[in-house]
Scaffold this motif. Structure first.
Motif, mmCIF file in Angstrom:
data_model
loop_
_atom_site.group_PDB
_atom_site.id
_atom_site.type_symbol
_atom_site.label_atom_id
_atom_site.label_comp_id
_atom_site.label_asym_id
_atom_site.label_seq_id
_atom_site.Cartn_x
_atom_site.Cartn_y
_atom_site.Cartn_z
ATOM 1 N N SER A 151 0.844 -1.187 0.000
ATOM 2 C CA SER A 151 0.000 0.000 0.000
ATOM 3 C C SER A 151 0.880 1.238 0.000
ATOM 4 O O SER A 151 1.845 1.320 0.773
ATOM 5 N N GLN A 152 0.572 2.196 -0.856
ATOM 6 C CA GLN A 152 1.345 3.427 -0.886
ATOM 7 C C GLN A 152 1.016 4.294 0.312
ATOM 8 O O GLN A 152 -0.143 4.376 0.748
ATOM 9 N N ILE A 153 2.036 4.934 0.865
ATOM 10 C CA ILE A 153 1.871 5.842 1.999
ATOM 11 C C ILE A 153 2.573 7.156 1.689
ATOM 12 O O ILE A 153 3.376 7.242 0.761
ATOM 13 N N GLU A 154 2.272 8.180 2.463
ATOM 14 C CA GLU A 154 2.837 9.499 2.219
ATOM 15 C C GLU A 154 4.130 9.739 2.986
ATOM 16 O O GLU A 154 4.966 10.527 2.557
ATOM 17 N N LYS A 155 4.280 9.052 4.133
ATOM 18 C CA LYS A 155 5.468 9.289 4.962
ATOM 19 C C LYS A 155 5.869 8.002 5.663
ATOM 20 O O LYS A 155 5.019 7.213 6.069
ATOM 21 N N ILE A 156 7.163 7.816 5.787
ATOM 22 C CA ILE A 156 7.698 6.640 6.482
ATOM 23 C C ILE A 156 7.741 6.898 7.981
ATOM 24 O O ILE A 156 8.116 7.966 8.442
ATOM 25 N N ASP A 157 7.320 5.895 8.739
ATOM 26 C CA ASP A 157 7.365 5.922 10.201
ATOM 27 C C ASP A 157 8.604 5.156 10.646
ATOM 28 O O ASP A 157 8.752 3.972 10.351
ATOM 29 N N GLY A 158 9.508 5.821 11.346
ATOM 30 C CA GLY A 158 10.754 5.191 11.776
ATOM 31 C C GLY A 158 10.563 3.982 12.671
ATOM 32 O O GLY A 158 11.452 3.126 12.778
ATOM 33 N N ASN A 159 9.408 3.887 13.355
ATOM 34 C CA ASN A 159 9.116 2.724 14.180
ATOM 35 C C ASN A 159 8.806 1.486 13.350
ATOM 36 O O ASN A 159 8.752 0.375 13.876
ATOM 37 N N ARG A 160 8.564 1.700 12.054
ATOM 38 C CA ARG A 160 8.134 0.601 11.198
ATOM 39 C C ARG A 160 9.132 0.308 10.071
ATOM 40 O O ARG A 160 8.806 -0.398 9.130
ATOM 41 N N THR A 161 10.315 0.854 10.136
ATOM 42 C CA THR A 161 11.344 0.575 9.146
ATOM 43 C C THR A 161 12.317 -0.477 9.680
ATOM 44 O O THR A 161 12.359 -0.770 10.870
ATOM 45 N N LYS A 162 13.107 -1.039 8.773
ATOM 46 C CA LYS A 162 14.212 -1.941 9.123
ATOM 47 C C LYS A 162 13.766 -3.109 10.022
ATOM 48 O O LYS A 162 14.513 -3.576 10.873
ATOM 49 N N ALA A 163 12.529 -3.570 9.837
ATOM 50 C CA ALA A 163 11.998 -4.724 10.572
ATOM 51 C C ALA A 163 11.896 -4.475 12.069
ATOM 52 O O ALA A 163 11.955 -5.415 12.874
ATOM 53 N N LYS A 164 11.715 -3.210 12.489
ATOM 54 C CA LYS A 164 11.553 -2.920 13.912
ATOM 55 C C LYS A 164 10.200 -3.395 14.424
ATOM 56 O O LYS A 164 10.042 -3.693 15.610
ATOM 57 N N ASN A 165 9.207 -3.435 13.542
ATOM 58 C CA ASN A 165 7.861 -3.862 13.903
ATOM 59 C C ASN A 165 7.531 -5.119 13.103
ATOM 60 O O ASN A 165 7.591 -5.105 11.875
ATOM 61 N N VAL A 166 7.167 -6.197 13.775
ATOM 62 C CA VAL A 166 6.974 -7.464 13.062
ATOM 63 C C VAL A 166 5.643 -7.520 12.313
ATOM 64 O O VAL A 166 5.444 -8.409 11.472
ATOM 65 N N ARG A 167 4.740 -6.591 12.600
ATOM 66 C CA ARG A 167 3.423 -6.622 11.958
ATOM 67 C C ARG A 167 3.298 -5.678 10.773
ATOM 68 O O ARG A 167 2.405 -5.814 9.946
ATOM 69 N N GLU A 168 4.194 -4.723 10.692
ATOM 70 C CA GLU A 168 4.117 -3.745 9.605
ATOM 71 C C GLU A 168 5.521 -3.283 9.231
ATOM 72 O O GLU A 168 6.374 -3.086 10.092
ATOM 73 N N LEU A 169 5.742 -3.106 7.936
ATOM 74 C CA LEU A 169 7.047 -2.684 7.418
ATOM 75 C C LEU A 169 6.857 -1.539 6.439
ATOM 76 O O LEU A 169 5.983 -1.602 5.570
ATOM 77 N N HIS A 170 7.677 -0.488 6.592
ATOM 78 C CA HIS A 170 7.675 0.631 5.653
ATOM 79 C C HIS A 170 8.984 0.616 4.866
ATOM 80 O O HIS A 170 10.067 0.480 5.447
ATOM 81 N N ILE A 171 8.875 0.773 3.542
ATOM 82 C CA ILE A 171 10.058 0.803 2.687
ATOM 83 C C ILE A 171 9.905 1.895 1.635
ATOM 84 O O ILE A 171 8.796 2.345 1.338
ATOM 85 N N GLU A 172 11.042 2.298 1.080
ATOM 86 C CA GLU A 172 11.050 3.183 -0.077
ATOM 87 C C GLU A 172 11.527 2.368 -1.277
ATOM 88 O O GLU A 172 12.561 1.702 -1.218
ATOM 89 N N HIS A 173 10.747 2.419 -2.353
ATOM 90 C CA HIS A 173 11.093 1.659 -3.556
ATOM 91 C C HIS A 173 10.827 2.532 -4.779
ATOM 92 O O HIS A 173 9.707 2.994 -4.990
#
Length: 226
Positions: free
Chosen positions: A45-67
């Motif tokens: 799903s596209q999002i407008e901003k990355i949440d640092g709590n959800r990057t680099k596998a910090k959160n096992v239920r949700e992941l934010h990436i830039e592609h």
């Protein structure tokens, strides 16, 4: 898996229906193996901003990436299995780069191998992490993780000595400054608690050694995310 001239692999982004982007997450060997009838996918799903709590596998239920200059969210609950036959004629739109593929693999595996710390220790450090959640969120993808090592020094009274390393991405220009600021805030707040803090340092991903990996565990931020 070959479909005509198309090879589907882990990390390929496909479109299964109008505006429904999915990421192939099955391992390449499983995709190719004749005894594996299904391929696992997960929605993007596209999002407008990355949440640092959800990057680099910090959160096992949700992941934010830039592609490819777009920001995406992966949610574990959207994972599903498709019969390989349903992917006939599906052409991949693009593929995650090597760095994002490593993050994806780490994220997928963390759901089953993440480490839990003693509840008595967690009850002390959790309020500090909760208080600094907004700071971590604003670091976007500059911070690889917050790692903690602990030793029980007084079992009868549940007293612990801990060390913390805030690991930053050496490829991010703001990484050092953000990690240093975060480590200083952790240091100040934890020293006011009942815990014995041995050290709290900002280190780069180059400085975080194999010895550190063996003695430190990543403090997962799942509970910090609303």
């Amino acid at each position: 898996m070959m479909r005509g001239q198309i090879t589907l692999e882990q990390g390929h982004i496909i479109c299964l229906a109008k505006d429904r982007l999915c990421l192939i997450i099955s391992h390449d060997c499983d995709i190719a193996h004749q005894d594996e009838p299904f391929v696992e996918i997960i929605e993007l799903s596209q999002i407008e901003k990355i949440d640092g709590n959800r990057t680099k596998a910090k959160n096992v239920r949700e992941l934010h990436i830039e592609h490819e200059h777009q920001l995406y969210r992966l949610t574990a609950s959207t994972k599903e299995s498709l019969n390989k036959e349903d992917l006939n004629g599906v052409v991949p739109m693009s593929c995650l780069n090597a760095a994002n593929l490593r993050i994806l693999q780490k994220w997928l595996s963390c759901r089953y191998k993440r480490h839990s710390i003693p509840e008595e220790l967690n009850s002390i450090v959790r309020p500090v992490f909760e208080e600094l959640a907004k700071k971590i969120k604003d670091t976007e993808d500059a911070i690889d993780g917050v790692f903690i090592a602990y030793e029980e020094i007084d079992p009868e009274n549940y007293q612990y000595e801990i060390s913390i390393k805030v690991v930053f991405d050496s490829q991010k220009e703001s990484g050092y400054a953000k990690a240093t600021s975060l480590s200083e805030q952790f240091d100040a707040k934890l020293r006011k608690s009942q815990i014995s803090l041995n050290s709290c340092d900002a280190v780069s991903d180059y400085e975080f050694t194999l010895a550190d990996i063996k003695s430190f565990v990543e403090y997962r931020l799942d509970f910090l995310c609303d």
